[in-house]
Design a protein around this motif. Structure first.
Motif, PDB file in Angstrom:
ATOM      1  N   LYS A  10       0.422  -1.385  -0.507  1.00 46.75           N
ATOM      2  CA  LYS A  10       0.266   0.041  -0.108  1.00 46.75           C
ATOM      3  C   LYS A  10       1.051   1.205   0.088  1.00 46.75           C
ATOM      4  CE  LYS A  10      -2.227   3.565   2.644  1.00 46.75           C
ATOM      5  NZ  LYS A  10      -1.899   4.625   3.343  1.00 46.75           N
ATOM      6  N   GLY A  13      -0.356   9.410   0.851  1.00 41.34           N
ATOM      7  CA  GLY A  13      -0.992  10.027  -0.269  1.00 41.34           C
ATOM      8  C   GLY A  13       0.919  10.646  -0.997  1.00 41.34           C
ATOM      9  N   TRP A 241       3.682   1.195   2.934  1.00 41.67           N
ATOM     10  CA  TRP A 241       4.740   2.014   2.404  1.00 41.67           C
ATOM     11  C   TRP A 241       3.851   3.209   2.672  1.00 41.67           C
ATOM     12  CZ3 TRP A 241       9.368   0.632   0.820  1.00 41.67           C
ATOM     13  CH2 TRP A 241       9.964  -0.555   0.832  1.00 41.67           C
ATOM     14  N   THR A 242       4.855   4.384   4.038  1.00 45.11           N
ATOM     15  CA  THR A 242       4.448   5.825   4.191  1.00 45.11           C
ATOM     16  C   THR A 242       5.669   6.763   4.123  1.00 45.11           C
ATOM     17  OG1 THR A 242       3.115   6.915   5.909  1.00 45.11           O
ATOM     18  CG2 THR A 242       4.813   5.002   6.719  1.00 45.11           C
ATOM     19  N   ASP A 243       5.258   7.729   4.551  1.00 43.37           N
ATOM     20  CA  ASP A 243       6.840   8.301   4.646  1.00 43.37           C
ATOM     21  C   ASP A 243       7.232   8.952   5.862  1.00 43.37           C
ATOM     22  OD1 ASP A 243       4.458   9.671   6.371  1.00 43.37           O
ATOM     23  OD2 ASP A 243       4.392  11.480   5.025  1.00 43.37           O
ATOM     24  N   VAL A 244       7.226   7.981   7.215  1.00 37.94           N
ATOM     25  CA  VAL A 244       8.247   7.981   7.867  1.00 37.94           C
ATOM     26  C   VAL A 244       8.885   6.230   7.737  1.00 37.94           C
ATOM     27  CG1 VAL A 244       7.251   9.619   9.248  1.00 37.94           C
ATOM     28  CG2 VAL A 244       6.450   7.088   9.655  1.00 37.94           C
ATOM     29  N   PRO A 252       6.962  11.774  15.258  1.00 37.88           N
ATOM     30  CA  PRO A 252       7.924  12.126  14.601  1.00 37.88           C
ATOM     31  C   PRO A 252       7.959  13.427  14.247  1.00 37.88           C
ATOM     32  CG  PRO A 252       7.829  10.748  12.806  1.00 37.88           C
ATOM     33  CD  PRO A 252       6.310  10.490  14.223  1.00 37.88           C
ATOM     34  N   VAL A 279      -0.978   6.477  11.909  1.00 35.83           N
ATOM     35  CA  VAL A 279       0.789   5.934  10.375  1.00 35.83           C
ATOM     36  C   VAL A 279       0.150   4.806   9.888  1.00 35.83           C
ATOM     37  CG1 VAL A 279       1.838   4.811  12.908  1.00 35.83           C
ATOM     38  CG2 VAL A 279       3.363   4.503  10.660  1.00 35.83           C
TER      39      VAL A 279
END
Ligand code: ADP
Ligand code: ASP
Ligand code: MG
Length: 495
Positions: A10, A13, A241-244, A252, A279
């Motif tokens: 996954k 955005g 799959w994310t941004d952290v 954070p 998250v």
């Protein structure tokens, strides 16, 4: 021939803003012999923009929604033009994107005329983010020489699929999947594509009722979509799959000392998600637990990292507390009165009265004297819930048995999570000592019955200090340098 390993991936955005990086991740998975099903979000900020322009249309602000719709169209067309260089592939893609933008604009126009948007219309409108992003990624993969196909899980945009891939009930903005039809439809559509070597790019977040009306799984729901797909397509792994870097000891954005948790249990992560950690969507965990699918949360922008592995609890965790999370924009309703002591049913009646107004309760706490209890709800439901409880207890208030129903709407919930709390005495005491030392006033406390979390309420103005104070404790317990494996001695030393 040995069966290929099947994985659902996954992409959130922010990740979708970097489609070439996603293509690389998918390429590597394929090169290592995996069958990948991609589930994708709208581009960052798009769902918010869709919500905003629909609200503007309902309020009669025509110029505002036209501007917003124009921006959305430009953003997607420009992205497509920057990624797809081959004119033959670009033309049909632009046509498709324009058609979807036109359809969205038509919804806004209709809402503008009617002056309101029902939940069914809202769901249909905000589904367009994913329906615009998925075709761009599919076109990019095809340009790279792959066979890929974008499929809208509401059944809406795909001529080969009449029935929705994710079929849900009619709770339009927070829909529940109907498992048996969803499973059969996903299997029927997705598995043959994989066999043919075609990568399915499924829209996250959206589904449809049996009658074909588009629904959404709640904001942030693409994670949940991916878990549904992983379970129904019998995947061996789900990667979010994310941004952290993964699930961390604190958001954070709230504390830059946040540490990556390399492993977290299903129960810990679901507490974190339910109590504010964005998250992972809170409903992601249930399908993967039931199907026993190992799940990882990884950083699209640092794919070489190991991320966080989410697993069942196999042994008692070594550290008592692992992470802290918070929820803002909540309100606390407190009911108090000496005449409530020993009277059965008071609490139940209050909750029922609140529930009848469509309010959902986030946290509950009762004093052992039974002279007061409180519950926390979303800020926008606070006033409604208070009035409902007052109406329910009108007779008791007239007699003086219930003295006050009070609303505090500048509060926040902080939750400390760690499955090891069950095995470590004194953790709660130490949490509140730390808060006392930081001179933070705790308004209410609640411990999850699984003993995996402790939540407390503070004034919103004290939230940042409370989170930091608790995070100090988490870091101390987990070993600030992260160079050695912490154990119960560390816990005791830190406490
Ligand atoms: P996506 O678009 O990939 O779904 P989200 O914005 O929904 O991404 O979720 C990722 C965000 O969650 C991060 O940018 C981070 O700010 C936030 N977050 C909140 N709590 C945590 C936590 N404990 N660990 C990691 N991230 C967290
Ligand atoms: N696009 C949807 C949202 O922003 C779903 C998601 O991204 O998970 O809520
Ligand atoms: Mg998300």
């Amino acid at each position: 021939m040995a069966e290929m390993r099947r994985v659902t991936m996954k992409f959130g955005g922010t990740s979708m803003m970097e489609m070439p990086t996603i293509a690389q991740i998918l390429q590597e998975a394929r090169a290592s012999g995996e069958q990948v099903i991609a589930v994708v979000s709208a581009l960052a900020g798009v769902t918010d923009a869709l919500e905003r322009s629909l609200a503007a249309a309902a309020k009669g602000e025509r110029w505002l929604y036209l501007t917003e719709c124009g921006r959305l169209r430009d953003r997607h067309l420009e992205l497509a033009q920057s990624l797809i260089t081959d004119a033959e592939s670009l033309e049909p893609l632009l046509l498709e994107l324009n058609e979807r933008c036109d359809a969205y604009l038509q919804i806004c126009d209709a809402v503008h005329i009617l002056g309101e948007a029902t939940p069914r219309i809202q769901a249909s409108a905000i589904s367009y983010g994913e329906r615009l992003s998925a075709p761009i990624l599919a076109a990019l993969l095809c340009q790279n020489g792959w066979r890929a196909r974008a499929i809208s899980t509401n059944g809406g945009d795909d001529p080969t699929s009449q029935a929705p891939l994710i079929q849900t009930d009619g709770e339009y903005l927070n829909a529940n999947p109907l498992w048996s039809s969803t499973e059969s439809q996903l299997k029927k559509t997705v598995l043959p594509l994989l066999e043919e070597g075609i990568t399915p790019i499924l829209t996250g977040f959206i589904g449809a009722t049996a009658a074909g009306h588009t629904t959404t799984l709640g904001r942030g729901g693409s994670d949940f979509s991916a878990a549904i797909v992983a379970r129904c397509c019998n995947c061996q792994e789900l990667i979010v799959w994310t941004d952290v870097d993964g699930v961390m000891s604190v958001d954070p954005r709230l504390d830059d000392r946040a540490q990556l948790l390399e492993m977290i249990s299903y129960s810990e992560v679901s507490q974190l998600a339910y109590l504010g950690a964005r998250v992972l969507h809170p409903r992601t965990v249930q399908p993967v637990v039931e199907a026993n699918i190992p799940t990882r949360v990884c950083n699209t922008f640092r794919p070489e990292g190991r991320g966080t592995l989410i697993l069942p609890e196999s042994e008692p965790p070594k550290t008592a507390i692992r992470a802290v999370t918070s929820i803002v924009h909540v309100a606390m309703v407190t009911v108090s009165g000496r005449g409530m002591q020993g009277v059965p049913g008071i609490v139940g009646r209050a909750f029922l009265a609140a529930a009848k107004t469509g309010t959902s309760i986030l946290m509950i706490s009762q004093s052992s004297s039974e002279q007061n209890f409180c519950f926390l709800v979303n800020e926008e439901s606070g006033d409604r819930a208070k009035r409902a409880v007052e109406a329910e207890f009108a007779a008791e208030m007239a007699r003086g048995d219930v003295e006050h129903v009070q609303l505090d709407d500048d509060v926040a919930i902080v939750t400390v999570v760690g499955a090891g709390m069950q095995h470590t005495p004194g953790v709660a005491g130490q949490i509140f000592t730390v808060l006392g030392q930081a001179r933070i006033n705790v308004l209410s406390i609640s411990q999850g019955s699984s003993e995996c979390s402790i939540s407390f309420v503070v004034k919103e103005g004290e939230l940042a200090r409370a989170v930091r104070a608790i995070h100090d404790l988490v870091l101390a317990v987990n070993g600030r340098e992260g160079t050695r494996t912490p154990d119960l001695t560390d816990v005791n030393r830190a406490l």
